[in-house]
Design an enzyme around this catalytic site. Structure first.
Site, PDB file in Angstrom:
ATOM      1  CE1 TYR A 105      58.878  33.651  77.927  1.00 51.34           C
ATOM      2  CE2 TYR A 105      60.222  35.591  78.364  1.00 51.34           C
ATOM      3  CZ  TYR A 105      59.443  34.843  77.505  1.00 51.34           C
ATOM      4  OH  TYR A 105      59.215  35.297  76.228  1.00 51.34           O
ATOM      5  CE1 TYR A 113      60.062  32.404  74.519  1.00 47.54           C
ATOM      6  CE2 TYR A 113      58.880  32.424  72.436  1.00 47.54           C
ATOM      7  CZ  TYR A 113      59.191  33.018  73.636  1.00 47.54           C
ATOM      8  OH  TYR A 113      58.628  34.224  73.970  1.00 47.54           O
TER       9      TYR A 113
END
Length: 383
Positions: free
Chosen positions: A291, A341
């Site tokens: 991430y 995202y």
């Protein structure tokens, strides 16, 4: 727990296109991704009896089940916080299946983050509900870029990491996105010069190209038992380990209360639990999805998960270890900077695809994929 979760598998994945203006409601995006995941698994809505999503998701479970055609839910759960809880959604779903609380759990996350409320924009007042936000906001910490840049600085200062060093990761991520048709930046690689010429967002830490995208889209996946997976449409992807950790020094955004600001306390604990659960080590991981709401977190995470030593991430990345032919390919989909995202959930899908052998940038003979955030992680493996 590791033995029990080992009996579960991801059997279906789905997504919408990733865009900057979806033209649909967030509920519609969630339903579209969920329908694709069901079709992928060869299941019907009536097979679903559990759901997991983010605490921040706007789509009520009751709305999803009604419009999708789910007959009855026996389990619902939501992960804590934002993208740090992405991999925790798999842990929650796998725990439900392994314990018998549910037979098949649908995980979904959908939003219009670009065309709707933009996460990267300043937040005023008490909109987020986060504790002590009045204290932080009074010092101007009202955007994610400002908030995170402040706690990246001690790490960068201690290990001599400059913004130009961060370009090495960003260029690699965009190179991977450029060969991934699902990515927003498909066929759009960049150079170090492009990175260095992008405007400052928070000087001297983050330029524009260090920041993740703002995207519209939806992602879904389905977790059921490994035994049931044998009879379904796709080869199951086993949950080899799954963990989440929140330490006593933790805050979801304002991580300024740790004893050592250079180390993110939660991630080493997550890492240790994963290796204990799975019987694996960092050397056994063939591909990693990390991430990265902002580029510096990849450097910290590579060290925290044990892929390289403290302070070594800068040279580790520069030497090509995270490339498609490197010792540990990272964010082969382009990550959150290059693909989209979706709060990290598109990285979860990429981990599944790598084990299935269907990724756009497929790593040869990938047996174990780690999908990690700062506070949660999952290891996927073959059946």
């Amino acid at each position: 727990m590791s033995y029990i979760l080992n009996r579960t598998a991801v059997v279906g994945i789905g997504q919408t296109e990733f865009s900057k203006n979806s033209g649909r409601s967030e509920l519609q995006l969630a339903l579209e991704a969920s329908k694709v995941a069901l079709d992928d698994a060869g299941l019907s809505p009536r097979d679903i009896d559990g759901t997991v999503t983010f605490g921040e998701d706007t789509n009520a479970e009751t709305d999803v089940l009604r419009h999708l055609g789910v007959r009855e839910l026996r389990w619902t759960a939501r992960s804590t916080g934002g993208g740090g809880g992405a991999s925790a959604t798999v842990q929650l779903a796998a725990t439900a299946v392994a314990s018998g609380a549910a037979n098949a759990v649908l995980i979904y996350r959908a939003f219009n983050e670009r065309s709707g409320r933009r996460f990267g924009q300043p937040i005023g007042g008490y909109e987020t509900g986060l504790p002590q936000q009045d204290i932080h906001y009074s010092f101007g910490l009202n955007t994610p870029a400002k908030i995170y840049a402040l706690w990246y600085q001690p790490y960068m200062s201690k290990y001599g990491v400059t913004n130009e060093d961060l370009a090495d990761y960003v260029v690699a991520a965009r190179r991977h996105a450029a060969t991934n048709p699902r990515a927003w930046f498909y066929q759009k690689p960049i150079t170090v010069a492009d990175h260095q010429n992008s405007r400052w967002i928070v000087e001297p830490v983050l330029r524009l190209l260090d920041c993740c995208q703002e995207s519209d889209g939806g992602v879904a996946l389905i977790v059921t038992s490994a035994e049931r997976a044998k009879d379904l449409r796709q080869p199951g992807v086993r949950v080899a380990g799954a963990s989440q950790v929140y330490t006593d020094s933790c805050q979801i955004l304002f991580n300024y209360y740790r004893k050592d600001l250079v180390v993110f306390d939660d991630t080493p604990s997550v890492s240790a639990q994963l290796w204990k659960q799975s019987g694996l080590s960092a050397k056994d991981i063939d591909v990693a999805m990390i991430y990265e709401n902002f580029s510096p977190i990849v450097y910290i995470a590579l060290e925290d998960y044990g892929f390289c030593g403290r302070g070594e991430a800068k040279s580790f990345i520069k030497d090509g270890h995270i490339g498609l032919k490197g010792s540990i390919p990272v964010n082969t989909n382009g990550g959150l900077l290059g693909e989209a995202y979706i709060h990290g959930m598109n990285n979860v899908l990429e981990g599944v695809r790598q084990i299935r052998g269907t990724a756009a940038n497929q790593i040869d003979n990938a047996e174990h994929a780690l999908v990690g955030t700062t506070r949660s992680a999952v290891i996927f493996g073959g059946m």
